[in-house]
Design a protein around this motif. Structure first.
Motif, PDB file in Angstrom:
ATOM      1  N   LEU A 191       0.838  -1.204   0.000  1.00  0.00           N
ATOM      2  CA  LEU A 191       0.000   0.000   0.000  1.00  0.00           C
ATOM      3  C   LEU A 191       0.871   1.250   0.000  1.00  0.00           C
ATOM      4  N   MET A 228       5.939  14.976   1.281  1.00  0.00           N
ATOM      5  CA  MET A 228       6.255  13.802   2.099  1.00  0.00           C
ATOM      6  C   MET A 228       5.948  14.051   3.578  1.00  0.00           C
ATOM      7  N   ALA A 229       6.384  15.182   4.108  1.00  0.00           N
ATOM      8  CA  ALA A 229       6.191  15.450   5.540  1.00  0.00           C
ATOM      9  C   ALA A 229       4.702  15.497   5.879  1.00  0.00           C
ATOM     10  N   VAL A 284       3.391  11.905   5.847  1.00  0.00           N
ATOM     11  CA  VAL A 284       3.892  11.123   6.984  1.00  0.00           C
ATOM     12  C   VAL A 284       3.182  11.571   8.267  1.00  0.00           C
ATOM     13  N   LYS A 332       0.513   9.298  10.600  1.00  0.00           N
ATOM     14  CA  LYS A 332       0.725   9.114  12.041  1.00  0.00           C
ATOM     15  C   LYS A 332      -0.527   9.567  12.803  1.00  0.00           C
ATOM     16  N   ASP A 356       2.563   1.019   3.589  1.00  0.00           N
ATOM     17  CA  ASP A 356       3.851   0.329   3.489  1.00  0.00           C
ATOM     18  C   ASP A 356       4.928   1.301   3.025  1.00  0.00           C
ATOM     19  N   VAL A 357       4.523   2.278   2.253  1.00  0.00           N
ATOM     20  CA  VAL A 357       5.489   3.233   1.714  1.00  0.00           C
ATOM     21  C   VAL A 357       4.748   4.526   1.367  1.00  0.00           C
ATOM     22  N   VAL A 358       5.397   5.637   1.628  1.00  0.00           N
ATOM     23  CA  VAL A 358       4.816   6.950   1.342  1.00  0.00           C
ATOM     24  C   VAL A 358       5.515   7.502   0.093  1.00  0.00           C
ATOM     25  N   LEU A 359       4.744   7.689  -0.963  1.00  0.00           N
ATOM     26  CA  LEU A 359       5.294   8.293  -2.179  1.00  0.00           C
ATOM     27  C   LEU A 359       4.506   9.555  -2.488  1.00  0.00           C
ATOM     28  N   GLU A 404       6.309  15.159  -4.706  1.00  0.00           N
ATOM     29  CA  GLU A 404       7.544  15.858  -4.328  1.00  0.00           C
ATOM     30  C   GLU A 404       8.793  15.082  -4.760  1.00  0.00           C
ATOM     31  N   LEU A 405       8.715  13.757  -4.752  1.00  0.00           N
ATOM     32  CA  LEU A 405       9.893  12.944  -5.104  1.00  0.00           C
ATOM     33  C   LEU A 405      10.229  13.052  -6.583  1.00  0.00           C
ATOM     34  N   ARG A 410       8.338   2.802 -10.908  1.00  0.00           N
ATOM     35  CA  ARG A 410       9.790   2.590 -10.932  1.00  0.00           C
ATOM     36  C   ARG A 410      10.343   2.410  -9.524  1.00  0.00           C
ATOM     37  N   LEU A 411       9.976   3.295  -8.591  1.00  0.00           N
ATOM     38  CA  LEU A 411      10.501   3.173  -7.219  1.00  0.00           C
ATOM     39  C   LEU A 411      10.011   1.898  -6.538  1.00  0.00           C
ATOM     40  N   LEU A 412       8.835   1.418  -6.911  1.00  0.00           N
ATOM     41  CA  LEU A 412       8.322   0.179  -6.327  1.00  0.00           C
ATOM     42  C   LEU A 412       8.925  -1.048  -7.006  1.00  0.00           C
TER      43      LEU A 412
END
Lengths: 239, 239
Positions: free
Chosen positions: B124, B132-133, B136, B140, B147-150, B153-154, B170-172
């Motif tokens: 997920l 990102m901030a 995240v 919280k 599972d991962v924050v995309l 911004e990246l 690509r990152l996954l």
């Protein structure tokens, strides 16, 4: 032990050796492969050689000798060399699967319980040279409860380049001093401290096997020093 | 409903409106601020205007009129304009805190339970224009089990630019067809589909308030269409 630093909001974890036991995991995967294919290999030595190729391979990227190559790609280059040296030929599917053993590394026995405690008080991030896919697959496989996965891959630089530590703080929206690097490797922690991050050393004496070498460090060199993630949680005043 | 697509390994979620109820959350934060400072403001209209400024602000970045500015920065520019138009003056700490209301948005009632079910079968990921901030902190705060924050911004591009969807795959470490975009917005899904991703539409009829407008879409336009994350889990054959 110094008092726990105040103002830390996120913990950034080194992964290979700090959170997961790469050596035992690779030996186990190698032995299973060897049994299946009838290979005679000294798997502990093979695992050590695979890991030993890692720093020189990243240095080739840093120096520009290699274009940006992710850790899956570097691991595969090293693996190909080790197989060739030993006169071993693997089918492509077997080599690809073995290379992905790095996505299936097992956590140290205290890792998951310690991270779950720490997660109640801090944002937990990876900060590894492993690529994003590797870190995400590993977390899923080993049950590592990260709040966010950050990798050198996002910054186009490998640790200990400062871009990685500073980039992590930037993406987390935090000042460097609000981020604590957690690692079993003094060199990683020193580079983080030079960027203004806080540092926690976690001893992993079995990383290179029983009686294996460990990087030297000096008492008081880091903000915290402990021998498990549970001890780290206690030092950071998490229940 | 079409049969669930095979080969999907990761779900990439749009956030604002799809996972969290930005409008109710902003209205509540506005009302609390108004009560504390004695301000007379139509908070539902204020929330709608704040959100309405979002697409034009991203377009200013896309066109090069603004340099890359993250969503926190764009939200603040829009907020400053709305306050000025209404002759409202906030202390810097109040304005900064109100701007961070976007980090504290509440999940739709089915989001967390549905995500926990989906997490057993898929990786997920967020795939949001939020920085990102923000993502995240929101996870919280709202208990979102990524599972991962995309984030856009990246990639230095905002959705619906293709760099975002292709960059996530690509990152996954996945092919685009192994990633399914989940969103309440047909325009987001169409852009993802054009990049080869699978698509799941989740209706969020209350996103713009009771009776508020919704983007049009056609039956059969997406791989899946459902009205909650629990329905999505069932459609994807997750227990």
């Amino acid at each position: 032990v110094k008092p726990a630093p105040v103002g830390v909001k996120a913990l950034a974890f080194d992964i290979f050796g700090t959170v997961v036991d790469w050596r035992s995991s690779l030996i186990e995967e190698g032995q299973a492969l060897g049994t299946r294919l009838g290979l005679k290999v000294d798997w502990p030595a093979f695992a050590d050689a695979w890991r030993a190729g890692y720093q020189p391979a990243m240095q080739q990227v840093r120096s520009g000798e290699l274009p940006w190559t992710d850790i899956d790609g570097l691991h595969r280059r090293i693996l190909n060399g080790l197989l060739a040296e030993r006169g071993l030929v693997l089918a492509e599917a077997d080599a690809a699967h073995f290379n992905r053993a790095w996505h299936r590394l097992q956590a140290w026995p205290d890792s998951v319980a310690g991270l779950l405690r720490l997660k109640a008080g801090f944002t937990l991030s990876t900060l590894s040279n492993g690529n994003m896919a590797l870190l995400v697959n590993m977390a899923k496989h080993a049950g590592l409860p990260w709040d966010v996965v950050l990798s050198a891959e996002l910054f186009g630089h490998y640790k200990p380049d400062p871009e990685v530590y500073l980039g992590a703080a930037r993406l987390l929206g935090l000042a460097p001093a609000e981020v604590m690097m957690v690692a079993a490797h003094p060199s990683d922690l020193c580079a983080a401290a030079a960027c203004g991050l806080r540092t926690a050393y976690v001893a992993r004496p079995l990383e290179r096997g029983p009686g294996g070498p460990m990087e030297a460090w000096a008492e008081g060199e880091f903000d915290l020093a402990c021998s498990s993630f549970n001890e780290l949680a206690t030092a950071l005043r998490v229940r």
